[in-house]
Write a protein that holds these residues in place. Structure first.
Motif, PDB file in Angstrom:
ATOM      1  N   GLU A  87     -32.911 -17.615  31.391  1.00 54.01           N
ATOM      2  CA  GLU A  87     -31.981 -16.779  32.146  1.00 54.01           C
ATOM      3  C   GLU A  87     -32.711 -15.801  33.049  1.00 54.01           C
ATOM      4  OE1 GLU A  87     -30.641 -12.975  29.542  1.00 54.01           O
ATOM      5  OE2 GLU A  87     -29.883 -14.901  28.824  1.00 54.01           O
ATOM      6  N   GLN A 100     -29.489 -18.729  42.705  1.00 57.43           N
ATOM      7  CA  GLN A 100     -28.908 -19.970  42.196  1.00 57.43           C
ATOM      8  C   GLN A 100     -29.122 -21.119  43.189  1.00 57.43           C
ATOM      9  OE1 GLN A 100     -24.649 -20.390  42.217  1.00 57.43           O
ATOM     10  NE2 GLN A 100     -24.668 -21.728  40.409  1.00 57.43           N
ATOM     11  N   LEU A 103     -32.768 -22.192  43.097  1.00 58.27           N
ATOM     12  CA  LEU A 103     -33.034 -22.993  41.899  1.00 58.27           C
ATOM     13  C   LEU A 103     -32.466 -24.396  42.044  1.00 58.27           C
ATOM     14  CD1 LEU A 103     -32.302 -20.325  39.152  1.00 58.27           C
ATOM     15  CD2 LEU A 103     -34.518 -21.355  39.637  1.00 58.27           C
ATOM     16  N   ASN A 104     -31.277 -24.477  42.610  1.00 60.14           N
ATOM     17  CA  ASN A 104     -30.620 -25.775  42.730  1.00 60.14           C
ATOM     18  C   ASN A 104     -31.215 -26.639  43.841  1.00 60.14           C
ATOM     19  OD1 ASN A 104     -29.055 -25.343  40.491  1.00 60.14           O
ATOM     20  ND2 ASN A 104     -27.342 -24.515  41.644  1.00 60.14           N
ATOM     21  N   ALA A 110     -28.556 -24.760  37.845  1.00 60.13           N
ATOM     22  CA  ALA A 110     -28.412 -23.371  37.407  1.00 60.13           C
ATOM     23  C   ALA A 110     -26.969 -22.924  37.575  1.00 60.13           C
ATOM     24  CB  ALA A 110     -29.336 -22.465  38.222  1.00 60.13           C
ATOM     25  N   ILE A 121     -28.037 -15.731  35.689  1.00 59.75           N
ATOM     26  CA  ILE A 121     -28.234 -17.106  36.124  1.00 59.75           C
ATOM     27  C   ILE A 121     -28.953 -17.789  34.968  1.00 59.75           C
ATOM     28  CG2 ILE A 121     -29.329 -18.604  37.813  1.00 59.75           C
ATOM     29  CD1 ILE A 121     -29.249 -16.126  39.688  1.00 59.75           C
ATOM     30  N   TYR A 122     -28.423 -18.916  34.523  1.00 61.61           N
ATOM     31  CA  TYR A 122     -29.005 -19.541  33.347  1.00 61.61           C
ATOM     32  C   TYR A 122     -29.122 -21.057  33.491  1.00 61.61           C
ATOM     33  CZ  TYR A 122     -24.276 -20.957  32.031  1.00 61.61           C
ATOM     34  OH  TYR A 122     -23.034 -21.530  32.022  1.00 61.61           O
ATOM     35  N   ILE A 123     -30.044 -21.606  32.698  1.00 61.32           N
ATOM     36  CA  ILE A 123     -30.241 -23.042  32.578  1.00 61.32           C
ATOM     37  C   ILE A 123     -30.342 -23.332  31.083  1.00 61.32           C
ATOM     38  CG2 ILE A 123     -31.743 -25.014  33.092  1.00 61.32           C
ATOM     39  CD1 ILE A 123     -32.777 -23.424  35.511  1.00 61.32           C
TER      40      ILE A 123
END
Length: 169
Positions: A87, A100, A103-104, A110, A121-123
Motif C-alpha cells: 500500500e 494509480q 502503477l497501472n 492498483a 493505493i493498494y495491490i
C-alpha cells in the motif's frame, strides 16, 4: 553539488510505520528553488497537487517517482507472516489518481480506497507486488519475496493434495 547548500540531518520516530526511524534532511537555504526544480511548487510558491509531466514523462522517471512515493508513504507486508499486501498512502485525490495510473502503466492492477488520512493505493496480488518491487529496482527484496512466495505455494499445494487424499480414503 548543484545547489551548493548544506544539509542538516536528523532522525525522528516514524508516525506512519512505527517500527523504523525517519531520516530528515533539512535545507535552510534555497528551499523554494529546489522545490520548484523538483516539481513540488509552482512559480508562485503554491504546492502542486501533481508533479509536472516532465517529472514522470519517461519510463525511468516514472520508476524514480514511484520509488520516492514508496519510500515516503509505502509499505509491503512480510510475505512470511501475513497475506500479500502493498500500500501507498497519498494525501490528495489528484496525486493518488496519478500514482494509480503510473502503477497501472506497468499492469499492476492498483486500486484506490478513501481513508481518514488520505487515499490508500493498494495491490493484493502476490505476482503484481513482486513486479512492483522489480520496478523499484530492489533486487534483493524481489528474491526474498519470490522465495517466500514459492515456498508458500508449494506448501499450499502439498496441503491441498493431502486434504484430497484424506477425503478419498
Amino acid at each position: 553539488t548543484q545547489y551548493e547548500i548544506e544539509l542538516k540531518i536528523e532522525t525522528k520516530n516514524n508516525v506512519n510505520f512505527s517500527k523504523k526511524e525517519l531520516i530528515v534532511m533539512k535545507v535552510d537555504t534555497k528551499a523554494d528553488l529546489i522545490l520548484k526544480d523538483i516539481g513540488y511548487q509552482d512559480e508562485n510558491g503554491e504546492v502542486l497537487s501533481v508533479p509536472p509531466t516532465y517529472i514522470v514523462g519517461a519510463n525511468e522517471e516514472i520508476r524514480a517517482y514511484l520509488r520516492g512515493v514508496f519510500l515516503c508513504s509505502g509499505s509491503i507486508n512480510d510475505p512470511k507472516t501475513s497475506r500479500y499486501h502493498m500500500e501507498l498512502l497519498i494525501s490528495t485525490p489528484e496525486e493518488s489518481i496519478l500514482v494509480q495510473k503510473l502503477l497501472n502503466l506497468f499492469d499492476l492492477n492498483a486500486k484506490i480506497l478513501s481513508r481518514d488520512k488520505g487515499f490508500m493505493i493498494y495491490i493484493k496480488e502476490a505476482e503484481k507486488i513482486s513486479d512492483f518491487i522489480k520496478i523499484l529496482g530492489a533486487n534483493k527484496a524481489v528474491m526474498y519475496f519470490e522465495d517466500v512466495r514459492i515456498y508458500r505455494e508449494q506448501k499450499n499445494k502439498t496441503n491441498r493434495l493431502n486434504n484430497c487424499e484424506q477425503a478419498n480414503i
